[in-house]
Design a protein around this motif. Structure first.
Motif, PDB file in Angstrom:
ATOM      1  N   TYR A   1       9.855   0.436 -12.854  1.00 43.64           N
ATOM      2  CA  TYR A   1       8.896  -0.341 -12.073  1.00 43.64           C
ATOM      3  C   TYR A   1       8.287   0.502 -10.955  1.00 43.64           C
ATOM      4  O   TYR A   1       7.087   0.472 -10.711  1.00 43.64           O
ATOM      5  CB  TYR A   1       9.547  -1.599 -11.495  1.00 43.64           C
TER       6      TYR A   1
ATOM      7  N   ASP B   1       0.836  -1.194   0.000  1.00 41.71           N
ATOM      8  CA  ASP B   1       0.000   0.000   0.000  1.00 41.71           C
ATOM      9  C   ASP B   1       0.877   1.252   0.000  1.00 41.71           C
ATOM     10  O   ASP B   1       1.386   1.682   1.029  1.00 41.71           O
ATOM     11  CB  ASP B   1      -0.895  -0.026   1.241  1.00 41.71           C
ATOM     12  N   LEU B   2       1.053   1.846  -1.180  1.00 40.47           N
ATOM     13  CA  LEU B   2       2.012   2.940  -1.309  1.00 40.47           C
ATOM     14  C   LEU B   2       1.585   4.185  -0.534  1.00 40.47           C
ATOM     15  O   LEU B   2       2.431   4.923  -0.033  1.00 40.47           O
ATOM     16  CB  LEU B   2       2.218   3.291  -2.782  1.00 40.47           C
ATOM     17  N   SER B   3       0.284   4.411  -0.423  1.00 35.53           N
ATOM     18  CA  SER B   3      -0.154   5.610   0.313  1.00 35.53           C
ATOM     19  C   SER B   3       0.289   5.523   1.764  1.00 35.53           C
ATOM     20  O   SER B   3       0.791   6.486   2.333  1.00 35.53           O
ATOM     21  CB  SER B   3      -1.677   5.740   0.265  1.00 35.53           C
TER      22      SER B   3
ATOM     23  N   GLU C   1       4.161   5.816   2.026  1.00 34.57           N
ATOM     24  CA  GLU C   1       4.632   7.187   1.933  1.00 34.57           C
ATOM     25  C   GLU C   1       4.365   7.936   3.241  1.00 34.57           C
ATOM     26  O   GLU C   1       5.168   8.732   3.687  1.00 34.57           O
ATOM     27  CB  GLU C   1       3.937   7.924   0.784  1.00 34.57           C
TER      28      GLU C   1
ATOM     29  N   ARG D   1       5.761   2.692 -12.479  1.00 34.01           N
ATOM     30  CA  ARG D   1       4.524   2.000 -12.830  1.00 34.01           C
ATOM     31  C   ARG D   1       3.682   1.723 -11.573  1.00 34.01           C
ATOM     32  O   ARG D   1       2.463   1.876 -11.563  1.00 34.01           O
ATOM     33  CB  ARG D   1       4.842   0.663 -13.524  1.00 34.01           C
ATOM     34  N   LEU D   2       4.378   1.324 -10.512  1.00 33.67           N
ATOM     35  CA  LEU D   2       3.697   1.018  -9.249  1.00 33.67           C
ATOM     36  C   LEU D   2       2.944   2.251  -8.732  1.00 33.67           C
ATOM     37  O   LEU D   2       1.767   2.183  -8.382  1.00 33.67           O
ATOM     38  CB  LEU D   2       4.758   0.585  -8.230  1.00 33.67           C
ATOM     39  N   ILE D   3       3.636   3.391  -8.714  1.00 33.51           N
ATOM     40  CA  ILE D   3       3.005   4.604  -8.199  1.00 33.51           C
ATOM     41  C   ILE D   3       1.863   5.033  -9.111  1.00 33.51           C
ATOM     42  O   ILE D   3       0.792   5.453  -8.661  1.00 33.51           O
ATOM     43  CB  ILE D   3       4.057   5.723  -8.045  1.00 33.51           C
TER      44      ILE D   3
ATOM     45  N   SER E   1      -0.043   3.178 -10.817  1.00 35.49           N
ATOM     46  CA  SER E   1      -1.179   2.262 -10.774  1.00 35.49           C
ATOM     47  C   SER E   1      -2.090   2.489  -9.574  1.00 35.49           C
ATOM     48  O   SER E   1      -3.194   1.968  -9.535  1.00 35.49           O
ATOM     49  CB  SER E   1      -0.688   0.806 -10.712  1.00 35.49           C
ATOM     50  N   VAL E   2      -1.605   3.228  -8.574  1.00 34.32           N
ATOM     51  CA  VAL E   2      -2.418   3.406  -7.376  1.00 34.32           C
ATOM     52  C   VAL E   2      -3.668   4.196  -7.733  1.00 34.32           C
ATOM     53  O   VAL E   2      -3.576   5.297  -8.249  1.00 34.32           O
ATOM     54  CB  VAL E   2      -1.626   4.158  -6.282  1.00 34.32           C
ATOM     55  N   PRO E   3      -4.853   3.617  -7.503  1.00 32.61           N
ATOM     56  CA  PRO E   3      -6.058   4.394  -7.785  1.00 32.61           C
ATOM     57  C   PRO E   3      -6.152   5.514  -6.768  1.00 32.61           C
ATOM     58  O   PRO E   3      -6.109   5.292  -5.570  1.00 32.61           O
ATOM     59  CB  PRO E   3      -7.194   3.380  -7.614  1.00 32.61           C
ATOM     60  N   ASP E   4      -6.238   6.710  -7.269  1.00 32.70           N
ATOM     61  CA  ASP E   4      -6.107   7.865  -6.404  1.00 32.70           C
ATOM     62  C   ASP E   4      -7.414   8.628  -6.375  1.00 32.70           C
ATOM     63  O   ASP E   4      -7.956   8.987  -7.399  1.00 32.70           O
ATOM     64  CB  ASP E   4      -4.991   8.755  -6.962  1.00 32.70           C
TER      65      ASP E   4
END
Lengths: 307, 321, 271
Positions: B253, B217-219, B222, B256-258, B260-263
């Motif tokens: 990569y 979970d990138l959010s 971060e 792409r990962l960042i 792809s996060v639905p924001d």
């Protein structure tokens, strides 16, 4: 601005455990317009999946619809004979689930499983149905579809399986697709592809989508209108942009505040997140608040009950 | 390099698994779950390892915990190896690092009451007994936001969020220096996630803990991390301070990962632009090539983590210069 | 179904009470009250189940025989369960060579008819109660082992087992306190069913003359004695046979009932 006639109208839908058990849905009212993507968002236990399953007629015992109506094309689905309802299922109203592995038959090739839809609902013979199945696989962007049609579910990755599920669901060009957490089991980069696919295919065919999800980001990116559910009630319904920029119900506000936003962190330490309870105390949730309907179609349960 | 040895150092860690052979005539194949990973955790920091399923982030966590024997490489705690000959035993190691697990339902034994579970740790390690031990358990339960009389209850009497609090209490009982958090939020509802994040951040500051957080979970990453490592097919492809990785994501990569996060902010007309990458040396090529899915069974091409800015490294093709 | 459990429990309780209170309930002494003058009497007062060839009261012998049968059944099954659980849990937990070995051993045990194996052990040890307990206790643990191994395999990847390892608990401690309590249910079911088959095996071995040595009454050797009387005094065979039937049925129903009650699908564990 007059709204077009809804494709599906749910009125005062109540779902109960058994005859005497607790109520799961406390009177849901919602309309799905032709071709729109309607998002149903909420946390676990909010009743969002139960709403989708009720429309599909797939509630499992002891859950049962105790009151209300679900109108589709002038017929009340709840009053329909089981056979007639079965004919609608998969043909006019289709569904995809969170875990594609359990929704696919492990001992049949995916080509057969898609072809089956054409045989059952369109009366095609098997060779013709198989040709259509390969086309369907191609349309969900499965590479080398003829080869993949012979594969079995366990030979495919999670993302590919969900694409197959979409191919099955959209095989008969339904009017409504119910997608229950369609990408929750998938990795984020795979999720992006699958969501894009659902969006493109349904837009092209004019298929309405009821997207059930816990993920506010997914809902925001996919839907034109959003309904927020909490403890068996639809507590707010707005256009997507309005909902995310101006949430009316405290619960919605709390839900939006609780989630960190990507790219929002500023230098100089970490900030505490706002917890839902700080905006809406737990004992204020789940009350029967009188529903407010405004002329523009914006609805929210009145906030006084919870403020 | 100045100052004392870092708190934890993962040096050249590899975990390879033998894949089951379809028949005995097939050659033995190796799955490179974790391949030559180097990571450093400093005192008081939160290091997050992000990536998608199968990238090796959880296996790395298990290797740090000593729950997975590495194929090669070492894990050093304050400069002393935690694996290999002369490594501390299971009991000694338990005081160094503890783990919080993903699934709050599978991580508690359904047959053991919360109090008994926590007391057993204290008596095993001879930390406290009798009423002193019970006081400690009560104190710990209060610290994670539960009440002392929850000790008498069994796991099924708790909600998912409460169970995760119990999981945190269990991990803190031996007063470890490091907590390995393996997807601590992914099984929880959004509103509960916020509570657990706040609790983890508060505990880290109060108890001067260091975290290794495994997450997709990138959010959240971060929001809470000091440093971030992005893993892809067993390797670290980008690594650095949170600001470097999130404001100048450079490896394709990571980007792409960042992306792809639905924001949810995207709908408010101001579509979030992907931040620009940091500049890389002329002629450098990123490794691996993400346009084709790498085969984890074959030997990967030679590559190295190149420093492209202060506290920012990405994986480039070719041997280190 | 609840009925299985209740009815099974009832039958088993009857047999257990009969065994415990044999001294009070039996109208005659099972061995000493031999009286050739009253041999092969049909059922009726005072011999409610008739008498055998030596004039001994069949009812009294069945009551005392229940002690032997239950003792053999329960004790040998405790031995079986202990062996099976120990092998199964350790094999599932450690895996590797030990697991392969235990698996192989289990398969061999399953391939040999357990009665034949027990017969061989009895042939070596000679007849008598202790050797019977050993023979039956060593030959019927393979299903327990399989179930224990399978459950352990699925439990050991659960994170609470990993958490216990991370907290420094020894493997022995983890197997005992984390894994065993979680598989006690299925082991209890298998054990209960096993008592029934052990009672049956005791009867078979005694019937073959290598189990309980006469004159100590056991349901098996009562059948042996009654074999020649089938024409003249069938009651001497029918009542011990009925006792075996009721006991085995009781334990099987009890086992089935336990399984249904312990089945996770029948319970609501999570909220």
């Amino acid at each position: 601005m007059p709204n077009p006639d809804p494709l599906l109208s749910v009125r005062d839908l109540r779902v109960q455990v058994g005859r005497r058990g607790p109520q799961i849905l406390h009177g849901i009212n919602l309309d799905i317009l032709p071709g729109e993507t309607y998002g149903l968002v909420g946390e676990s236990g909010s009743g969002k999946s139960v709403t989708g399953l009720s429309i599909m007629g797939l509630l499992k015992r002891p859950l049962n619809v105790s009151a209300g109506s679900i109108h589709y094309q002038d017929q009340n689905l709840l009053k329909l004979a089981p056979r007639a309802r079965r004919r609608l299922r998969g043909d006019r109203i289709a569904m995809i689930f969170q875990e594609p592995m359990t929704a696919l038959n492990p001992v049949a090739s995916i080509g057969t499983q898609i072809a089956e839809m054409f045989v059952i609902h369109r009366g095609l013979d098997w060779p013709a149905a198989r040709r259509r199945a390969v086309e369907a696989l191609d349309s969900v962007q499965v590479p080398s579809p003829e080869e993949r049609a012979r594969a079995y579910p366990h030979q495919l990755s999670g993302g590919m399986r969900q694409r197959v599920m979409i191919a099955i669901a959209l095989a008969c060009r339904p009017d409504l697709l119910i997608a229950d957490e369609p990408t929750t089991a998938l990795d984020v980069t795979v999720q992006a592809g699958v969501l894009k696919l659902i969006d493109e295919l349904c837009r092209a065919e004019g298929t309405a989508v009821l997207l059930v999800s816990h993920d506010l980001g997914v809902i925001a990116n996919m839907c034109q209108r959003v309904g927020v559910m909490d403890r068996g009630r639809l507590i707010e319904e707005q256009d997507t942009v309005a909902l995310f920029s101006n949430p009316l119900h405290p619960y919605t506000r709390g839900l939006l505040a609780a989630r960190p936003r990507l790219g929002s962190r500023v230098e100089g330490g970490r900030k505490r997140l706002t917890e839902l309870e700080e905006i809406v105390p737990p004992n204020a949730r789940g009350h029967d608040a009188p529903t407010l309907v405004t002329p523009r179609g914006v609805r929210a349960a009145r906030a006084e009950a919870t403020a | 390099m100045t100052g004392p040895a870092p708190l934890l150092e993962i040096r050249d860690l590899s975990v390879h698994f033998a894949r089951p052979r379809p028949t005995i005539f097939h050659p033995a194949e190796m799955l490179r779950a974790v391949d030559h990973v180097d990571l450093t955790l400093h005192e008081g920091e939160c290091l997050s390892i992000v990536g998608e399923s199968g990238c090796g982030k959880s296996t790395t966590a298990l290797a740090v915990m000593g729950l997975q024997e590495p194929t090669a490489g070492t894990v050093l705690y304050r400069g002393k190896p935690l694996n290999g000959p002369g490594a501390p035993g299971r009991k000694e190691r338990a005081r160094i690092a503890q783990m919080v697990f993903q699934d709050p339902f599978a991580s508690l034994n359904p047959r053991i009451s919360i109090g008994r579970m926590l007391l057993a740790q204290l008596s095993l390690h001879g930390i406290a007994s009798g009423s002193e031990a019970r006081d400690r358990v009560a104190e710990m339960l209060t610290r994670v936001g539960l009440s002392p009389d929850h000790a008498r209850r069994f796991p099924h009497e708790f909600s998912g969020g409460q169970r995760q609090r119990i999981g945190i209490a269990r991990a803190l009982m031996l007063d470890p220096r490091i907590l390995v958090l393996d997807e601590p939020l992914s099984a929880l509802d959004v509103s509960i996630q916020a509570q657990i994040i706040n609790l983890l951040m508060e505990l880290q500051e109060r108890l001067k803990l260091s975290y290794i957080m495994i997450s997709h979970d990138l959010s959240v990453v971060e929001h809470v991390s000091d440093r971030v490592a992005v893993m892809y097919f067993g390797r670290v492809v980008e690594e650095g301070g949170w600001k470097q990785v999130f404001t100048t994501p450079t490896h394709p990569y990571t980007r792409r990962l960042i992306d792809s996060v639905p924001d949810m902010d995207a709908v408010l007309a101001q579509r979030r632009e992907l931040p620009p990458p940091a500049p890389v040396p002329d002629g450098a090529r990123f490794s691996p090539d993400i346009s084709a899915r790498p085969d984890p069974r074959t030997m990967p091409e030679p590559s190295h983590l190149a420093t492209i800015g202060p506290d920012h490294r990405v994986r480039l093709a070719g041997k280190a210069p | 179904m609840r009925f299985n459990f209740v009815f099974g429990l009832f039958l088993v309780s009857v047999v257990v009470l009969a065994a415990l209170l044999a001294g009070l309930l039996a109208p005659f002494h099972p061995i000493m009250d031999a009286d050739l003058m009253s041999s092969e009497l049909p059922p009726g007062a005072p011999h409610w189940m008739g008498t055998d060839a030596q004039g001994r009261d069949v009812l009294s012998r069945i009551l005392y025989g229940a002690r032997v049968s239950l003792m053999v059944g329960v004790v040998s099954q405790i031995i079986n369960s202990t062996i099976g659980a120990a092998l199964g849990i350790s094999a599932g937990y450690f895996g590797g060579v030990w697991d392969d070995f235990v698996n192989g051993l289990t398969n061999v045990m399953l391939a040999i008819p357990s009665l034949v194996f027990a017969l061989a052990i009895m042939a070596v040890l000679g007849p008598g109660l202790p050797s019977l307990l050993i023979a039956l206790g060593l030959t019927n643990w393979s299903w327990t082992c399989r179930i224990a191994r399978g459950s352990t395999l699925s439990l050991k990847s659960q994170s609470f087992v990993l958490a216990a390892k991370a907290a420094g608990f020894s493997d022995w401690n983890i197997m005992r306190t984390q894994i065993l309590p979680n598989i006690v249910g299925p082991l209890l079911v298998i054990g209960t069913l096993g008592i029934g088959s052990a009672v049956l095996a005791e009867a078979a071995l005694s019937f073959l003359g290598i189990g309980i040595r006469p004159p100590t009454p056991s349901w098996g050797n009562m059948l042996t004695d009654a074999r020649e009387l089938l024409r003249t005094a069938p009651w001497a065979a029918i009542f011990p046979g009925l006792a075996i039937f009721v006991t085995v049925l009781g334990f099987n129903l009890l086992g089935d009932g336990l399984r249904d009650m312990l089945d996770p699908h029948m319970r609501t564990r999570r909220e």
